[in-house]
Design a protein around this motif. Structure first.
Motif, PDB file in Angstrom:
ATOM      1  N   ALA A   1      -4.676  16.899  -9.519  1.00 14.28           N
ATOM      2  CA  ALA A   1      -4.554  16.359 -10.885  1.00 14.28           C
ATOM      3  C   ALA A   1      -5.570  15.245 -11.111  1.00 14.28           C
ATOM      4  N   ALA A   2      -5.729  14.378 -10.111  1.00  9.93           N
ATOM      5  CA  ALA A   2      -6.689  13.274 -10.249  1.00  9.93           C
ATOM      6  C   ALA A   2      -8.103  13.816 -10.431  1.00  9.93           C
ATOM      7  N   LEU A   3      -8.453  14.846  -9.648  1.00  8.78           N
ATOM      8  CA  LEU A   3      -9.794  15.435  -9.768  1.00  8.78           C
ATOM      9  C   LEU A   3      -9.946  16.088 -11.146  1.00  8.78           C
ATOM     10  N   ALA A   4      -8.875  16.729 -11.628  1.00  7.50           N
ATOM     11  CA  ALA A   4      -8.937  17.373 -12.949  1.00  7.50           C
ATOM     12  C   ALA A   4      -9.139  16.335 -14.057  1.00  7.50           C
ATOM     13  N   LEU A   5      -8.658  15.120 -13.829  1.00  2.00           N
ATOM     14  CA  LEU A   5      -8.810  14.055 -14.831  1.00  2.00           C
ATOM     15  C   LEU A   5     -10.200  13.415 -14.779  1.00  2.00           C
ATOM     16  N   GLY A   6     -11.012  13.864 -13.831  1.00  2.51           N
ATOM     17  CA  GLY A   6     -12.383  13.351 -13.751  1.00  2.51           C
ATOM     18  C   GLY A   6     -12.609  12.368 -12.621  1.00  2.51           C
ATOM     19  N   ALA A   7     -11.559  12.069 -11.854  1.00  2.00           N
ATOM     20  CA  ALA A   7     -11.754  11.173 -10.707  1.00  2.00           C
ATOM     21  C   ALA A   7     -12.576  11.894  -9.643  1.00  2.00           C
ATOM     22  N   SER A   8     -13.335  11.118  -8.863  1.00  2.00           N
ATOM     23  CA  SER A   8     -14.119  11.702  -7.778  1.00  2.00           C
ATOM     24  C   SER A   8     -13.363  11.665  -6.461  1.00  2.00           C
ATOM     25  N   ALA A   9     -12.240  10.950  -6.428  1.00  2.00           N
ATOM     26  CA  ALA A   9     -11.414  10.873  -5.212  1.00  2.00           C
ATOM     27  C   ALA A   9     -10.077  10.253  -5.577  1.00  2.00           C
ATOM     28  N   ALA A  10      -9.158  10.313  -4.622  1.00  2.00           N
ATOM     29  CA  ALA A  10      -7.834   9.702  -4.823  1.00  2.00           C
ATOM     30  C   ALA A  10      -7.570   8.712  -3.698  1.00  2.00           C
ATOM     31  N   GLN A  11      -6.966   7.581  -4.055  1.00  2.00           N
ATOM     32  CA  GLN A  11      -6.563   6.589  -3.046  1.00  2.00           C
ATOM     33  C   GLN A  11      -5.042   6.626  -2.941  1.00  2.00           C
ATOM     34  N   LEU A  12      -4.554   6.889  -1.727  1.00  2.00           N
ATOM     35  CA  LEU A  12      -3.106   7.018  -1.514  1.00  2.00           C
ATOM     36  C   LEU A  12      -2.603   5.900  -0.607  1.00  2.00           C
ATOM     37  N   GLY A  13      -1.579   5.201  -1.076  1.00  2.00           N
ATOM     38  CA  GLY A  13      -0.989   4.141  -0.280  1.00  2.00           C
ATOM     39  C   GLY A  13       0.390   4.522   0.220  1.00  2.00           C
ATOM     40  N   THR A  14       1.329   4.661  -0.706  1.00  2.00           N
ATOM     41  CA  THR A  14       2.719   4.926  -0.321  1.00  2.00           C
ATOM     42  C   THR A  14       2.839   6.136   0.610  1.00  2.00           C
ATOM     43  N   ALA A  15       2.051   7.176   0.364  1.00  2.00           N
ATOM     44  CA  ALA A  15       2.127   8.373   1.221  1.00  2.00           C
ATOM     45  C   ALA A  15       1.865   8.006   2.685  1.00  2.00           C
ATOM     46  N   TYR A  16       0.948   7.044   2.919  1.00  2.00           N
ATOM     47  CA  TYR A  16       0.625   6.654   4.299  1.00  2.00           C
ATOM     48  C   TYR A  16       1.688   5.727   4.903  1.00  2.00           C
ATOM     49  N   LEU A  17       2.589   5.192   4.065  1.00  2.00           N
ATOM     50  CA  LEU A  17       3.678   4.361   4.627  1.00  2.00           C
ATOM     51  C   LEU A  17       4.672   5.214   5.413  1.00  2.00           C
ATOM     52  N   PHE A  18       4.630   6.523   5.193  1.00  2.00           N
ATOM     53  CA  PHE A  18       5.540   7.426   5.903  1.00  2.00           C
ATOM     54  C   PHE A  18       4.970   7.883   7.248  1.00  2.00           C
ATOM     55  N   THR A  19       3.780   7.438   7.580  1.00  2.00           N
ATOM     56  CA  THR A  19       3.175   7.841   8.857  1.00  2.00           C
ATOM     57  C   THR A  19       3.644   6.892   9.967  1.00  2.00           C
ATOM     58  N   PRO A  20       3.666   7.381  11.207  1.00  2.00           N
ATOM     59  CA  PRO A  20       4.076   6.482  12.298  1.00  2.00           C
ATOM     60  C   PRO A  20       3.090   5.334  12.497  1.00  2.00           C
ATOM     61  N   GLU A  21       1.880   5.471  11.950  1.00  2.00           N
ATOM     62  CA  GLU A  21       0.891   4.387  12.097  1.00  2.00           C
ATOM     63  C   GLU A  21       1.212   3.194  11.204  1.00  2.00           C
ATOM     64  N   ALA A  22       2.067   3.367  10.177  1.00  2.00           N
ATOM     65  CA  ALA A  22       2.373   2.260   9.258  1.00  2.00           C
ATOM     66  C   ALA A  22       3.134   1.165  10.001  1.00  2.00           C
ATOM     67  N   LYS A  23       2.653  -0.068   9.890  1.00  2.00           N
ATOM     68  CA  LYS A  23       3.306  -1.196  10.570  1.00  2.00           C
ATOM     69  C   LYS A  23       4.263  -1.856   9.591  1.00  2.00           C
ATOM     70  N   ILE A  24       5.404  -1.221   9.402  1.00  2.00           N
ATOM     71  CA  ILE A  24       6.380  -1.781   8.471  1.00  2.00           C
ATOM     72  C   ILE A  24       7.703  -1.994   9.198  1.00  2.00           C
ATOM     73  N   SER A  25       8.551  -2.841   8.610  1.00  2.00           N
ATOM     74  CA  SER A  25       9.829  -3.164   9.255  1.00  2.00           C
ATOM     75  C   SER A  25      10.772  -1.967   9.177  1.00  2.00           C
ATOM     76  N   ALA A  26      11.806  -2.016  10.017  1.00  2.00           N
ATOM     77  CA  ALA A  26      12.820  -0.957   9.986  1.00  2.00           C
ATOM     78  C   ALA A  26      13.486  -0.910   8.607  1.00  2.00           C
ATOM     79  N   ALA A  27      13.664  -2.088   7.995  1.00  2.00           N
ATOM     80  CA  ALA A  27      14.319  -2.135   6.673  1.00  2.00           C
ATOM     81  C   ALA A  27      13.443  -1.457   5.612  1.00  2.00           C
ATOM     82  N   HIS A  28      12.141  -1.701   5.697  1.00  2.00           N
ATOM     83  CA  HIS A  28      11.206  -1.094   4.741  1.00  2.00           C
ATOM     84  C   HIS A  28      11.189   0.433   4.912  1.00  2.00           C
ATOM     85  N   HIS A  29      11.142   0.831   6.165  1.00  2.00           N
ATOM     86  CA  HIS A  29      11.164   2.231   6.555  1.00  2.00           C
ATOM     87  C   HIS A  29      12.404   2.925   5.964  1.00  2.00           C
TER      88      HIS A  29
END
Ligand SMILES: Cc1cc2nc3c(=O)[nH]c(=O)nc-3n(C[C@H](O)[C@H](O)[C@H](O)COP(=O)(O)O)c2cc1C
Length: 354
Positions: A230-258
């Motif tokens: 959808a972002a590319l269809a709107l004319g963006a050349s790329a997408a920046q994703l944050g929240t999606a990466y919070l679900f990875t084991p690499e995310a350094k977040i607290s157990a409560a945040h998780h």
């Protein structure tokens, strides 16, 4: 993967995929950057909460694992003079919680640490030579920005409406992150303080694309391959994703945040200033519900956070920032390398089915 039709940002930054693993201060370290970067995305190291020694160390770890381009991300807010009266009123608003949790109200208030880009940070950029430098909350003063550009780095910054995008382009940004209202973490907002000026991603991206000549990166609420397409269809050349990466084991977040990320609904985030003094999107917890979401008492960024630290130490779930975008229900638990590759593969498959 060379089938991306818009190669403007890929060629500008030297990356393979139109995906930027978002810088997320407090949640991203070298492990996430390395994984996303190895998969072909732009890996971004958030530096706002790191000391120069920590930045140097993290960059060394990243450089020893991958030679792919690296983005160093900095805040560039103006520091306001300390308003002692406001700080006292804010701490008094928190006093019932200190009492309830048994925190020492009379101990000196800790200082919340989020440093703006300055001479030291600029010297680090000149020393470490990241291929990309991205800023949040505008741009640093012209002399520092000129030195960043002279170091050879491509410069990105986030805009939350078209006026901000034009302002950034006029001052030499090489690409603009169009950060929609849905995004997690701090709003990029820097030309005004009016939250009504904040535009949703679907409306923001094409209007920014039409207004500027440089490539645009869509951010905010992009949680899976459909969002990227959808972002590319709107004319963006790329997408920046944050929240999606919070679900990875690499995310350094607290157990409560998780836990909150996995249980909250799309309707349970809010823009709040109670954690730092600047509007940011967080999953709603007790302190937001009872004192916010926007409190006129909260001291200017980043000082509001100091008085919350002793409470946070006692009860992470109710008193710490649980930054998240609105697309949190799209989160899947996958390592960052696999997540990045699958986002790209699925986006390409969807693009070619059209
Ligand atoms: C936990 C968290 C921390 C963030 N910290 C930063 C930061 O340090 N610098 C920055 O430029 N943006 C920061 N952001 C914004 C992200 O870079 C990105 O623009 C945003 O997450 C995109 O929206 P999404 O969360 O809906 O994917 C943060 C976002 C989150 C969720």
């Amino acid at each position: 993967m060379s089938q991306w039709t818009d190669r403007r940002l890929l060629d500008l930054l030297g990356i393979d995929l139109p995906i930027i693993q978002a810088p997320m201060a407090g949640a991203t370290d070298s492990a996430m950057v390395i994984a996303a970067s190895r998969a072909g995305a732009l890996g971004s190291l958030p530096c706002a909460m790191l000391s120069p020694e920590q930045i140097r160390h993290e960059v060394q770890v990243i450089r020893s694992a991958t030679h792919n381009p690296l983005n160093l991300n900095f805040f560039c807010h103006q520091l306001h003079p300390v308003d002692a009266e406001r700080e006292t009123r804010w701490k008094h608003a928190l006093q019932p919680y200190y009492r309830e949790l048994g925190a020492d109200f009379n101990a000196p208030t800790p200082v919340s640490s989020r440093a703006p880009f300055d001479e030291t940070a600029c010297q680090l950029v000149e020393e470490l030579r990241p291929e990309v430098v991205s800023f949040h909350f505008g741009l640093p003063e012209p002399a520092l920005l000129a030195r960043v550009k002279a170091s050879g780095a491509q410069v990105l910054s986030s805009a939350s409406n078209v006026d901000e995008a034009l302002w950034l382009e006029e001052r030499g940004c090489d690409a603009i992150i169009a950060m929609g209202y849905e995004a997690g973490g701090h709003r990029a907002i820097f030309l005004s303080e009016d939250l009504n000026s904040q535009v949703g991603t679907l409306a923001l991206v094409p209007q920014v694309v039409d207004a500027v000549k440089v490539p645009v990166i869509a951010a905010g609420g992009i949680g899976d391959a459909r969002g990227i397409v959808a972002a590319l269809a709107l004319g963006a050349s790329a997408a920046q994703l944050g929240t999606a990466y919070l679900f990875t084991p690499e995310a350094k977040i607290s157990a409560a945040h998780h836990k909150a990320l996995r249980s909250a609904k799309d309707s349970q985030t809010a823009l709040t200033n109670v954690f730092t003094g600047r509007p940011a999107r967080s999953i709603i917890n007790r302190v937001i519900r009872e004192l916010g979401p926007v409190s006129p008492l909260a001291p200017a960024f980043p000082r509001a956070g100091g008085a919350l630290l002793p409470l946070r130490a006692k009860d992470e779930a109710d008193f710490s920032n649980l930054w998240s975008g609105q697309a949190l229900r799209l989160g899947v638990e996958k390592p960052a390398y696999e997540l990045t590759l699958s986002l790209a593969e699925q986006a390409l498959a969807q693009l070619h089915r059209r």
